[in-house]
Design an enzyme around this catalytic site. Structure first.
Site, PDB file in Angstrom:
ATOM      1  N   ASN A   6       0.773  -1.714  -0.241  1.00  0.00           N
ATOM      2  CA  ASN A   6       0.145  -0.016   0.128  1.00  0.00           C
ATOM      3  C   ASN A   6       0.817   1.115   0.199  1.00  0.00           C
ATOM      4  OD1 ASN A   6      -2.285   1.917   0.512  1.00  0.00           O
ATOM      5  ND2 ASN A   6      -2.178   1.753   2.870  1.00  0.00           N
ATOM      6  N   LYS A   8       0.128   4.477  -0.330  1.00  0.00           N
ATOM      7  CA  LYS A   8      -0.658   5.650  -0.010  1.00  0.00           C
ATOM      8  C   LYS A   8      -0.363   6.762  -0.764  1.00  0.00           C
ATOM      9  CE  LYS A   8      -0.177   2.961   4.488  1.00  0.00           C
ATOM     10  NZ  LYS A   8       0.167   3.880   5.660  1.00  0.00           N
ATOM     11  N   HIS A  93      -9.630   1.235   4.613  1.00  0.00           N
ATOM     12  CA  HIS A  93      -8.900   1.295   5.290  1.00  0.00           C
ATOM     13  C   HIS A  93      -8.332   2.145   6.770  1.00  0.00           C
ATOM     14  CE1 HIS A  93      -4.235   2.995   6.566  1.00  0.00           C
ATOM     15  NE2 HIS A  93      -4.064   1.707   5.918  1.00  0.00           N
ATOM     16  N   GLU A  95      -6.797   4.902   8.023  1.00  0.00           N
ATOM     17  CA  GLU A  95      -6.874   6.129   7.409  1.00  0.00           C
ATOM     18  C   GLU A  95      -7.726   6.724   6.582  1.00  0.00           C
ATOM     19  OE1 GLU A  95      -2.751   5.326   5.600  1.00  0.00           O
ATOM     20  OE2 GLU A  95      -2.149   4.963   7.054  1.00  0.00           O
ATOM     21  N   GLU A 165      -5.291  -4.769  10.483  1.00  0.00           N
ATOM     22  CA  GLU A 165      -4.287  -3.701  10.853  1.00  0.00           C
ATOM     23  C   GLU A 165      -4.923  -3.039  11.896  1.00  0.00           C
ATOM     24  OE1 GLU A 165      -2.442  -2.356   6.862  1.00  0.00           O
ATOM     25  OE2 GLU A 165      -4.366  -1.284   7.254  1.00  0.00           O
ATOM     26  N   GLY A 171       2.128   2.991  11.057  1.00  0.00           N
ATOM     27  CA  GLY A 171       3.529   3.393  10.712  1.00  0.00           C
ATOM     28  C   GLY A 171       3.710   3.995  11.610  1.00  0.00           C
ATOM     29  N   SER A 211       3.057  -1.614  10.276  1.00  0.00           N
ATOM     30  CA  SER A 211       4.760  -2.117  10.756  1.00  0.00           C
ATOM     31  C   SER A 211       5.909  -3.066  10.386  1.00  0.00           C
ATOM     32  CB  SER A 211       4.796  -1.557  12.246  1.00  0.00           C
ATOM     33  OG  SER A 211       5.088   0.209  12.595  1.00  0.00           O
TER      34      SER A 211
END
Ligand code: PGA
Length: 254
Positions: A6, A8, A93, A95, A165, A171, A211
């Protein structure tokens, strides 16, 4: 085993094209043993599709709208992704949930629309640190799956991918331990069994994300319920992505 990168909102078109080229060079032979998916930004999709045609690596997008078409400035539909060469789309996701107000209900609309267009959704679920500390992890991810996949009909288990996730691991450099992740994956498989039956639950691929790095990927993917990885930061470096794929497949070196 399914390992997806991904990207991003990273890389310009030229950088993206060279990253795709390097990933192909490094992982093409490994793609025979694991499904590999690259999810670059929308603007890169058609160029990446041309680069990936003839390789065994698939293309995915990071987001889509649930409507087939319409007056939704700035959005793209499942069919646009499909005809740009995508086989997969990441949905829900964290985010997107956090910064763009996506809810389990809106994720559900996208999942159903992706499936009916012929895309394989990679549906992301995960708890916040607050949820985990309050002992609500299984409840939260269970609800995300039940609501997100409600009335979805992927046909076979190959038509759907889940990604666990934990929000606190994305991150942050803070990864779930293989035990923590495997426990949640096992729970997700039970929720899927209730919804789609045991055979489907036994086959569905559940990725871990948050991560993932070359150093931790092997131990995570060696767990019985962890069938791959959704890789953010480390997928922006072709040698790290290769190392993660090798670790997942239990192959050393390069
Ligand atoms: P990360 O991102 O690997 O950089 O933590 C994972 C993801 O958000 O999919």
């Amino acid at each position: 085993m399914i390992i997806a990168g991904n990207w991003k909102m990273h890389t310009d078109l030229v950088e993206g094209a060279s990253l795709v080229a390097e990933v192909i060079e490094r992982t093409e032979s490994l793609a025979l043993d694991a499904d590999l998916v690259l999810c670059p930004p929308f603007t890169h999709l058609t160029v990446a599709a041309t680069q990936l045609s003839g390789s065994s690596i698939s293309l995915g997008a990071q987001h889509m709208h649930d409507a087939p078409e319409g007056a939704y400035t700035g959005e793209v539909s499942a069919r646009m992704l499909l005809t740009s060469g995508c086989g997969y789309v990441i949905l829900g996701h964290s985010e997107r949930r956090t910064y763009f107000n996506e809810s389990n209900t809106s994720v559900n609309g996208k999942v159903r629309s992706a499936i009916s267009a012929g895309l394989t959704p990679i549906v992301c679920v995960g708890e916040t640190l607050e949820d985990r500390e309050a002992g609500r992890t299984e409840e939260v991810v269970g609800e995300q799956v039940r609501a997100g996949l409600s009335d979805a009909d992927p046909g076979t288990a190959d038509g759907l991918v889940l990604a666990y996730e934990p929000v606190w691991a994305i991150g942050t450099g803070r990864v779930a331990t293989p035990d923590q992740a495997d426990q949640v994956h096992g729970h997700l498989r039970k929720v899927i069994a209730d919804m789609f039956g045991d055979a489907f639950a036994g086959r569905i691929r559940i990725q871990y994300g948050g991560s993932v790095k070359p150093e931790n990927a092997g131990a995570l993917m060696a767990r019985p319920h962890i069938d791959g990885a959704l890789v953010g930061g480390a997928s922006l470096d072709a040698s790290s992505f290769e190392a993660i794929v090798r670790a997942g497949l239990g192959i050393n070196g390069g």
